[in-house]
Design a protein around this motif. Structure first.
Motif, PDB file in Angstrom:
ATOM      1  N   GLY A 117       0.833  -1.397   0.142  1.00  0.00           N
ATOM      2  CA  GLY A 117      -0.176  -0.001  -0.104  1.00  0.00           C
ATOM      3  C   GLY A 117       0.919   1.041  -0.029  1.00  0.00           C
ATOM      4  N   MET A 118       1.969   1.172   0.741  1.00  0.00           N
ATOM      5  CA  MET A 118       2.859   2.538   0.566  1.00  0.00           C
ATOM      6  C   MET A 118       3.512   2.725  -0.630  1.00  0.00           C
ATOM      7  SD  MET A 118       4.758   2.357   4.393  1.00  0.00           S
ATOM      8  CE  MET A 118       5.306   4.069   4.061  1.00  0.00           C
ATOM      9  N   LEU A 119       3.945   1.416  -1.261  1.00  0.00           N
ATOM     10  CA  LEU A 119       4.364   1.368  -2.643  1.00  0.00           C
ATOM     11  C   LEU A 119       3.358   2.268  -3.556  1.00  0.00           C
ATOM     12  CD1 LEU A 119       6.852   0.952  -4.567  1.00  0.00           C
ATOM     13  CD2 LEU A 119       5.888  -1.384  -4.826  1.00  0.00           C
ATOM     14  N   ALA A 120       2.330   1.454  -3.548  1.00  0.00           N
ATOM     15  CA  ALA A 120       1.221   2.151  -4.473  1.00  0.00           C
ATOM     16  C   ALA A 120       1.034   3.569  -4.425  1.00  0.00           C
ATOM     17  CB  ALA A 120      -0.049   1.306  -4.082  1.00  0.00           C
ATOM     18  N   ALA A 121       0.767   4.096  -3.076  1.00  0.00           N
ATOM     19  CA  ALA A 121       0.765   5.752  -2.926  1.00  0.00           C
ATOM     20  C   ALA A 121       1.996   6.467  -3.395  1.00  0.00           C
ATOM     21  CB  ALA A 121       0.493   5.652  -1.368  1.00  0.00           C
ATOM     22  N   TRP A 122       3.261   5.674  -2.886  1.00  0.00           N
ATOM     23  CA  TRP A 122       4.658   6.615  -3.332  1.00  0.00           C
ATOM     24  C   TRP A 122       4.618   6.559  -4.837  1.00  0.00           C
ATOM     25  CZ3 TRP A 122       9.640   4.547  -4.109  1.00  0.00           C
ATOM     26  CH2 TRP A 122      11.003   5.341  -4.036  1.00  0.00           C
ATOM     27  N   LYS A 123       4.389   5.778  -5.550  1.00  0.00           N
ATOM     28  CA  LYS A 123       4.103   5.568  -7.115  1.00  0.00           C
ATOM     29  C   LYS A 123       2.823   5.898  -7.697  1.00  0.00           C
ATOM     30  CE  LYS A 123       8.777   4.109  -7.269  1.00  0.00           C
ATOM     31  NZ  LYS A 123       9.754   4.895  -7.975  1.00  0.00           N
ATOM     32  N   GLN A 124       2.215   6.829  -7.070  1.00  0.00           N
ATOM     33  CA  GLN A 124       1.044   7.089  -7.316  1.00  0.00           C
ATOM     34  C   GLN A 124       0.901   7.340  -9.021  1.00  0.00           C
ATOM     35  OE1 GLN A 124      -1.100  10.611  -5.683  1.00  0.00           O
ATOM     36  NE2 GLN A 124      -3.122  10.050  -6.366  1.00  0.00           N
ATOM     37  N   THR A 204      -1.647   6.414   3.241  1.00  0.00           N
ATOM     38  CA  THR A 204      -0.384   6.887   3.061  1.00  0.00           C
ATOM     39  C   THR A 204      -0.398   8.266   1.965  1.00  0.00           C
ATOM     40  OG1 THR A 204       0.626   4.949   3.034  1.00  0.00           O
ATOM     41  CG2 THR A 204       1.915   6.399   1.931  1.00  0.00           C
ATOM     42  N   LEU A 205      -1.331   8.215   1.086  1.00  0.00           N
ATOM     43  CA  LEU A 205      -1.651   9.149   0.166  1.00  0.00           C
ATOM     44  C   LEU A 205      -2.015  10.508   0.933  1.00  0.00           C
ATOM     45  CD1 LEU A 205      -3.528   7.810  -2.972  1.00  0.00           C
ATOM     46  CD2 LEU A 205      -1.342   8.745  -2.940  1.00  0.00           C
ATOM     47  N   GLU A 206      -2.817  10.210   2.028  1.00  0.00           N
ATOM     48  CA  GLU A 206      -3.130  11.534   2.989  1.00  0.00           C
ATOM     49  C   GLU A 206      -2.000  12.104   3.634  1.00  0.00           C
ATOM     50  OE1 GLU A 206      -6.116  12.355   6.641  1.00  0.00           O
ATOM     51  OE2 GLU A 206      -6.268  10.289   5.746  1.00  0.00           O
ATOM     52  N   VAL A 207      -1.174  11.173   3.997  1.00  0.00           N
ATOM     53  CA  VAL A 207      -0.036  11.678   4.970  1.00  0.00           C
ATOM     54  C   VAL A 207       1.090  12.527   4.020  1.00  0.00           C
ATOM     55  CG1 VAL A 207       1.898  11.168   6.228  1.00  0.00           C
ATOM     56  CG2 VAL A 207      -0.489  10.076   6.670  1.00  0.00           C
ATOM     57  N   LEU A 208       1.074  11.696   2.818  1.00  0.00           N
ATOM     58  CA  LEU A 208       2.163  12.411   1.913  1.00  0.00           C
ATOM     59  C   LEU A 208       1.771  13.722   1.463  1.00  0.00           C
ATOM     60  CD1 LEU A 208       2.846   9.131  -0.580  1.00  0.00           C
ATOM     61  CD2 LEU A 208       4.542  10.313   0.966  1.00  0.00           C
ATOM     62  N   ARG A 209       0.580  14.034   1.408  1.00  0.00           N
ATOM     63  CA  ARG A 209       0.077  15.582   0.976  1.00  0.00           C
ATOM     64  C   ARG A 209       0.566  16.563   2.088  1.00  0.00           C
ATOM     65  NH1 ARG A 209      -4.334  12.599  -1.231  1.00  0.00           N
ATOM     66  NH2 ARG A 209      -3.930  12.324  -3.550  1.00  0.00           N
ATOM     67  N   LEU A 210       0.544  16.353   3.281  1.00  0.00           N
ATOM     68  CA  LEU A 210       0.754  17.152   4.426  1.00  0.00           C
ATOM     69  C   LEU A 210       1.923  17.833   4.452  1.00  0.00           C
ATOM     70  CD1 LEU A 210      -0.533  14.801   7.258  1.00  0.00           C
ATOM     71  CD2 LEU A 210      -1.829  16.344   6.205  1.00  0.00           C
ATOM     72  N   ASP A 211       2.075  18.758   5.209  1.00  0.00           N
ATOM     73  CA  ASP A 211       3.302  19.948   5.039  1.00  0.00           C
ATOM     74  C   ASP A 211       4.300  19.416   5.490  1.00  0.00           C
ATOM     75  OD1 ASP A 211       1.435  21.778   3.754  1.00  0.00           O
ATOM     76  OD2 ASP A 211       1.050  22.928   5.587  1.00  0.00           O
ATOM     77  N   TYR A 212       4.375  18.681   6.770  1.00  0.00           N
ATOM     78  CA  TYR A 212       5.550  18.305   7.372  1.00  0.00           C
ATOM     79  C   TYR A 212       6.434  17.268   6.474  1.00  0.00           C
ATOM     80  CZ  TYR A 212       3.180  13.950   8.924  1.00  0.00           C
ATOM     81  OH  TYR A 212       2.528  12.686   8.977  1.00  0.00           O
ATOM     82  N   VAL A 213       5.655  16.716   5.589  1.00  0.00           N
ATOM     83  CA  VAL A 213       6.419  15.718   4.680  1.00  0.00           C
ATOM     84  C   VAL A 213       7.163  16.506   3.638  1.00  0.00           C
ATOM     85  CG1 VAL A 213       6.201  13.663   3.083  1.00  0.00           C
ATOM     86  CG2 VAL A 213       4.718  13.871   5.045  1.00  0.00           C
TER      87      VAL A 213
END
Length: 313
Positions: A117-124, A204-213
């Motif tokens: 799931g993390m890989l799918a979100a990272w490679k959206q 993971t997609l939700e977290v990747l869009r946050l500012d601290y990332v």
């Protein structure tokens, strides 16, 4: 943390009491006379009356509930009509088979689904993402009994890699026992991994869009560090909840898989008891399963703050 646990436990107690009442009432709605089943069609009216009196069936429902509840609190779930065995030891014996299949399946499914799931979100929107989403959607659309039959047909009949019929306890023969458990475990893994992949991808997609990332990346941190230290701890919380729900659902609803593979587990015990109208076993299984589900969710709620830093205990 202690206050958090106390709050969850206090919320679970009324649920368990309500479940106990519902199990008692639903069992009483099942058609048939337990005394007649135990004595057979040739029983006389006097013998039936004596047995109903000894079982407390000639008393009112509230009195029957009080007697049954007091016995249950002391670990007495009654005796099976079919075999005469005590119900609680029978349930615990069968539950060991169910637990060995479900626990291993949930662990394997989680270990596969979380990084996928993390890989799918990272490679959206990449081929990896599209492939994983399509595969997980396909797995979600296949019923568990159909998945089990396909695996049984492929690995058991066509290829002959694994035994098709029978069961050997792992404690009796480790190698044979594992062979008989592989197909049920594989079935449950494939059934549940799709939902876990989709949940982990969405979190993971939700977290990747946050500012601290974005800030962590701007500081020059390696992508592996960003994913492991900043993304995973915050994205895993909802998936952990789903893992707990999956574990509870499988522990309480694995009867279909056990029936397909002829496993002597808790679900199969309940199905056989329903067919035989073995009321003490039905009642004991339903109560044990419901209690198990409530306690599993209680443990998941208690551990949730450990896996989600945004939630304070």
């Amino acid at each position: 943390m202690l206050q958090f646990l106390i709050t969850r436990i206090m919320a679970a107690i009324p649920t368990l009491l309500l479940v106990t009442v519902l199990v008692f009432l639903l069992t009483r709605l099942v058609p048939g006379d337990p005394a007649l089943l135990m004595l057979g069609d040739m029983a006389t009216e006097s013998s039936l009356a004596d047995l109903r009196h000894s079982m407390g069936l000639d008393q009112s429902l509230p009195q029957q509930f009080i007697i049954w509840f007091s016995q249950m609190i002391h670990g007495d779930f009654g005796h099976s009509i079919q075999t005469g065995q005590p119900v609680l030891p029978l349930i615990l014996q069968r539950f060991g088979v169910t637990l060995s299949v479900v626990l291993v399946a949930v662990v394997i499914a989680s270990l596969l689904a979380v990084p996928a799931g993390m890989l799918a979100a990272w490679k959206q929107n990449s081929s990896w993402d599209v492939g994983l989403v399509m595969f997980s959607t396909f797995l979600l659309s296949v019923p568990s009994f159909w998945m089990g039959l396909l695996i049984l047909l492929t690995l058991g009949l066509w290829l002959g890699w694994l035994p098709v019929v029978g069961y050997v306890a792992v404690s009796d023969n480790l190698h044979q026992g594992i062979l008989y458990l592989l197909m049920p475990i594989l079935t449950l893994v494939l059934v549940e991994v799709g939902a876990l992949v989709r949940m982990m991808r969405a979190s993971t997609l939700e977290v990747l869009r946050l500012d601290y990332v974005s800030h962590a990346r701007a500081k020059g941190l390696r992508e592996r560090t960003v994913l492991s230290r900043h993304v995973f701890p915050n994205a895993f919380g909802p998936t952990w909840t789903l893992i707990g729900l999956t574990l509870g659902n499988l522990l309480s609803g694995v009867a279909v898989t056990e029936t397909v593979f002829s496993l002597p587990g808790l679900g199969r015990l309940l199905v056989d008891a329903i067919y035989a109208r073995d009321y003490p076993v039905i009642q004991g299984c339903m109560l044990f399963i419901a209690t198990l589900y409530v306690l599993t969710n209680l443990v998941i709620d208690a551990l949730y703050p450990l896996f989600n830093p945004r939630v304070s205990a």
